[in-house]
Design a protein around this motif. Structure first.
Motif, PDB file in Angstrom:
ATOM      1  N   ASP A  64       0.838  -1.209   0.000  1.00 24.79           N
ATOM      2  CA  ASP A  64       0.000   0.000   0.000  1.00 24.79           C
ATOM      3  C   ASP A  64       0.871   1.257   0.000  1.00 24.79           C
ATOM      4  O   ASP A  64       0.589   2.233  -0.708  1.00 24.79           O
ATOM      5  CB  ASP A  64      -0.921   0.036   1.232  1.00 24.79           C
ATOM      6  CG  ASP A  64      -2.069  -0.969   1.143  1.00 24.79           C
ATOM      7  OD1 ASP A  64      -2.324  -1.506   0.049  1.00 24.79           O
ATOM      8  OD2 ASP A  64      -2.692  -1.215   2.199  1.00 24.79           O
ATOM      9  N   LEU A  65       1.925   1.238   0.821  1.00 23.29           N
ATOM     10  CA  LEU A  65       2.834   2.401   0.892  1.00 23.29           C
ATOM     11  C   LEU A  65       3.583   2.601  -0.421  1.00 23.29           C
ATOM     12  O   LEU A  65       3.714   3.731  -0.897  1.00 23.29           O
ATOM     13  CB  LEU A  65       3.862   2.206   2.010  1.00 23.29           C
ATOM     14  CG  LEU A  65       3.445   2.505   3.433  1.00 23.29           C
ATOM     15  CD1 LEU A  65       4.626   2.311   4.372  1.00 23.29           C
ATOM     16  CD2 LEU A  65       2.926   3.941   3.564  1.00 23.29           C
ATOM     17  N   LEU A  66       4.072   1.510  -0.991  1.00 23.08           N
ATOM     18  CA  LEU A  66       4.783   1.635  -2.273  1.00 23.08           C
ATOM     19  C   LEU A  66       3.861   2.211  -3.340  1.00 23.08           C
ATOM     20  O   LEU A  66       4.270   3.052  -4.148  1.00 23.08           O
ATOM     21  CB  LEU A  66       5.316   0.264  -2.718  1.00 23.08           C
ATOM     22  CG  LEU A  66       6.301  -0.450  -1.780  1.00 23.08           C
ATOM     23  CD1 LEU A  66       6.767  -1.765  -2.404  1.00 23.08           C
ATOM     24  CD2 LEU A  66       7.502   0.418  -1.451  1.00 23.08           C
ATOM     25  N   GLU A  67       2.615   1.771  -3.308  1.00 24.67           N
ATOM     26  CA  GLU A  67       1.624   2.273  -4.273  1.00 24.67           C
ATOM     27  C   GLU A  67       1.356   3.759  -4.035  1.00 24.67           C
ATOM     28  O   GLU A  67       1.257   4.549  -4.979  1.00 24.67           O
ATOM     29  CB  GLU A  67       0.342   1.465  -4.122  1.00 24.67           C
ATOM     30  CG  GLU A  67      -0.506   1.427  -5.372  1.00 24.67           C
ATOM     31  CD  GLU A  67      -1.496   0.267  -5.339  1.00 24.67           C
ATOM     32  OE1 GLU A  67      -1.576  -0.432  -6.349  1.00 24.67           O
ATOM     33  OE2 GLU A  67      -2.198   0.088  -4.319  1.00 24.67           O
ATOM     34  N   LYS A  68       1.255   4.135  -2.769  1.00 22.09           N
ATOM     35  CA  LYS A  68       1.013   5.536  -2.388  1.00 22.09           C
ATOM     36  C   LYS A  68       2.079   6.466  -2.989  1.00 22.09           C
ATOM     37  O   LYS A  68       1.776   7.566  -3.445  1.00 22.09           O
ATOM     38  CB  LYS A  68       1.013   5.636  -0.863  1.00 22.09           C
ATOM     39  CG  LYS A  68       0.921   7.022  -0.260  1.00 22.09           C
ATOM     40  CD  LYS A  68       0.890   6.899   1.267  1.00 22.09           C
ATOM     41  CE  LYS A  68       1.087   8.223   1.978  1.00 22.09           C
ATOM     42  NZ  LYS A  68       1.107   8.053   3.451  1.00 22.09           N
ATOM     43  N   THR A  98       8.658   1.021  -6.536  1.00 25.00           N
ATOM     44  CA  THR A  98       8.744  -0.432  -6.480  1.00 25.00           C
ATOM     45  C   THR A  98       9.852  -0.838  -5.512  1.00 25.00           C
ATOM     46  O   THR A  98      10.666  -0.020  -5.100  1.00 25.00           O
ATOM     47  CB  THR A  98       9.038  -1.035  -7.869  1.00 25.00           C
ATOM     48  OG1 THR A  98      10.280  -0.495  -8.343  1.00 25.00           O
ATOM     49  CG2 THR A  98       7.923  -0.729  -8.850  1.00 25.00           C
ATOM     50  N   ALA A  99       9.879  -2.123  -5.175  1.00 28.24           N
ATOM     51  CA  ALA A  99      10.906  -2.669  -4.291  1.00 28.24           C
ATOM     52  C   ALA A  99      11.091  -4.140  -4.617  1.00 28.24           C
ATOM     53  O   ALA A  99      10.380  -4.697  -5.459  1.00 28.24           O
ATOM     54  CB  ALA A  99      10.488  -2.490  -2.832  1.00 28.24           C
ATOM     55  N   ALA A 123       6.775  -0.794  12.886  1.00 25.14           N
ATOM     56  CA  ALA A 123       7.706   0.343  12.979  1.00 25.14           C
ATOM     57  C   ALA A 123       8.425   0.590  11.649  1.00 25.14           C
ATOM     58  O   ALA A 123       8.736   1.734  11.306  1.00 25.14           O
ATOM     59  CB  ALA A 123       8.709   0.111  14.104  1.00 25.14           C
ATOM     60  N   THR A 124       8.674  -0.486  10.900  1.00 27.39           N
ATOM     61  CA  THR A 124       9.299  -0.304   9.579  1.00 27.39           C
ATOM     62  C   THR A 124       8.329   0.366   8.611  1.00 27.39           C
ATOM     63  O   THR A 124       8.726   1.217   7.806  1.00 27.39           O
ATOM     64  CB  THR A 124       9.808  -1.652   9.039  1.00 27.39           C
ATOM     65  OG1 THR A 124      10.944  -2.040   9.817  1.00 27.39           O
ATOM     66  CG2 THR A 124      10.223  -1.569   7.581  1.00 27.39           C
ATOM     67  N   LEU A 125       7.060   0.022   8.694  1.00 24.25           N
ATOM     68  CA  LEU A 125       6.054   0.705   7.870  1.00 24.25           C
ATOM     69  C   LEU A 125       6.082   2.215   8.151  1.00 24.25           C
ATOM     70  O   LEU A 125       6.091   3.030   7.226  1.00 24.25           O
ATOM     71  CB  LEU A 125       4.657   0.152   8.161  1.00 24.25           C
ATOM     72  CG  LEU A 125       4.358  -1.272   7.686  1.00 24.25           C
ATOM     73  CD1 LEU A 125       3.089  -1.787   8.341  1.00 24.25           C
ATOM     74  CD2 LEU A 125       4.236  -1.340   6.175  1.00 24.25           C
ATOM     75  N   GLU A 126       6.131   2.562   9.422  1.00 24.34           N
ATOM     76  CA  GLU A 126       6.169   3.992   9.796  1.00 24.34           C
ATOM     77  C   GLU A 126       7.418   4.673   9.257  1.00 24.34           C
ATOM     78  O   GLU A 126       7.361   5.785   8.726  1.00 24.34           O
ATOM     79  CB  GLU A 126       6.146   4.140  11.322  1.00 24.34           C
ATOM     80  CG  GLU A 126       4.820   3.875  11.982  1.00 24.34           C
ATOM     81  CD  GLU A 126       4.939   3.979  13.506  1.00 24.34           C
ATOM     82  OE1 GLU A 126       5.564   4.960  13.990  1.00 24.34           O
ATOM     83  OE2 GLU A 126       4.455   3.072  14.205  1.00 24.34           O
ATOM     84  N   ASP A 141       7.255   5.136   5.492  1.00 24.94           N
ATOM     85  CA  ASP A 141       6.265   6.168   5.162  1.00 24.94           C
ATOM     86  C   ASP A 141       6.839   7.569   5.372  1.00 24.94           C
ATOM     87  O   ASP A 141       6.487   8.515   4.654  1.00 24.94           O
ATOM     88  CB  ASP A 141       5.018   5.973   6.032  1.00 24.94           C
ATOM     89  CG  ASP A 141       3.786   6.686   5.477  1.00 24.94           C
ATOM     90  OD1 ASP A 141       3.819   7.131   4.308  1.00 24.94           O
ATOM     91  OD2 ASP A 141       2.801   6.802   6.211  1.00 24.94           O
ATOM     92  N   ARG A 142       7.745   7.717   6.319  1.00 25.06           N
ATOM     93  CA  ARG A 142       8.351   9.031   6.573  1.00 25.06           C
ATOM     94  C   ARG A 142       9.487   9.354   5.619  1.00 25.06           C
ATOM     95  O   ARG A 142       9.607  10.469   5.118  1.00 25.06           O
ATOM     96  CB  ARG A 142       8.895   9.077   8.011  1.00 25.06           C
ATOM     97  CG  ARG A 142       7.835   9.307   9.057  1.00 25.06           C
ATOM     98  CD  ARG A 142       8.403   9.154  10.455  1.00 25.06           C
ATOM     99  NE  ARG A 142       9.470  10.099  10.741  1.00 25.06           N
ATOM    100  CZ  ARG A 142      10.246  10.044  11.831  1.00 25.06           C
ATOM    101  NH1 ARG A 142      10.084   9.067  12.705  1.00 25.06           N
ATOM    102  NH2 ARG A 142      11.199  10.940  12.027  1.00 25.06           N
ATOM    103  N   ILE A 143      10.335   8.357   5.362  1.00 21.57           N
ATOM    104  CA  ILE A 143      11.573   8.678   4.640  1.00 21.57           C
ATOM    105  C   ILE A 143      11.391   8.782   3.131  1.00 21.57           C
ATOM    106  O   ILE A 143      12.066   9.570   2.475  1.00 21.57           O
ATOM    107  CB  ILE A 143      12.698   7.682   4.976  1.00 21.57           C
ATOM    108  CG1 ILE A 143      14.060   8.329   4.665  1.00 21.57           C
ATOM    109  CG2 ILE A 143      12.527   6.361   4.252  1.00 21.57           C
ATOM    110  CD1 ILE A 143      15.232   7.702   5.330  1.00 21.57           C
ATOM    111  N   VAL A 144      10.459   8.007   2.570  1.00 21.90           N
ATOM    112  CA  VAL A 144      10.342   7.992   1.104  1.00 21.90           C
ATOM    113  C   VAL A 144      10.026   9.374   0.535  1.00 21.90           C
ATOM    114  O   VAL A 144      10.741   9.855  -0.353  1.00 21.90           O
ATOM    115  CB  VAL A 144       9.322   6.932   0.630  1.00 21.90           C
ATOM    116  CG1 VAL A 144       9.002   7.113  -0.856  1.00 21.90           C
ATOM    117  CG2 VAL A 144       9.862   5.526   0.885  1.00 21.90           C
TER     118      VAL A 144
END
Length: 202
Positions: free
Chosen positions: A20-24, A28-29, A157-160, A163-166
């Protein structure tokens, strides 16, 4: 890059939440999967990753410290994961990440793919919060960096941190791509004997 998917505990959607975050952020990863975690139920999230342009890579069948294993067991750990991924995606993995980054000379001989380590952000440690992970990623950022992160069950915590750094790094002009694209864009051949990659440089 993200290790230890897919999620096979009922109700846990960490890998899907990362997608979801990558799509946001329209990026890609690469996902390094543990073969014996792949089930009929979580096949959908793997196919979603592929449809989004992410690639699926090999992180062994049962996640053992492979340097200590017999030759036949090393080959089996690699091959069973490879076959499980091929069965779902129709494509063989192009890269291998050794569990615990446990490697030996014979593993390079027995496993026919480039080895990826990556820059670790200690996100496998529960006591490292999102701030720590974000700061570690920031500190390790350079052109060609491969982040070593995890989408194992409950790793919020990795999701968070992601979401901040990208968006911050995108604003600085960095681009996030999967591993095959990274090597291609930087003009580097990943197939180099006995080499394990963390940062892609000429």
């Amino acid at each position: 890059s993200f290790d230890d998917g897919p999620n096979n505990q009922p109700g846990d959607n960490t890998m899907n939440d990362m997608l979801d975050l990558l799509e946001k952020y329209n990026i890609t990863a690469s996902f390094f999967l543990i073969g014996n975690k792949i089930t009929e139920e979580n096949k959908k999230v793997i196919l979603r990753a592929v449809e989004m342009g992410c690639d699926i890579q090999n992180h062994s069948w049962t996640h053992p410290a492979m340097a200590e294993l017999a030759d036949e067991t090393i080959k089996e750990e690699f091959q069973k994961c490879d076959d499980a991924i091929f069965e779902i995606t129709g494509k063989r993995p192009e890269f291998f990440r050794p569990p615990y980054i446990s490697v030996s000379d014979k593993m390079y001989d027995l496993i026919p793919l480039p080895f990826i380590c990556g820059q670790g952000c200690n996100d496998w440690e529960n006591d490292k919060d999102a701030d720590f992970r974000y700061n570690k990623m920031k500190e390790l950022t350079e052109n060609g960096t491969i982040y070593l992160l995890h989408v194992m069950e409950g790793n919020k915590a990795t999701l968070e941190a992601v979401d901040r750094i990208v968006p911050e790094l995108q604003a600085e002009g960095y681009e996030f791509v999967n591993l095959p694209t990274l090597f291609e864009k930087l003009g580097v051949n990943p197939k180099q004997p006995g080499k394990m990659w963390s940062v892609v440089k000429m």
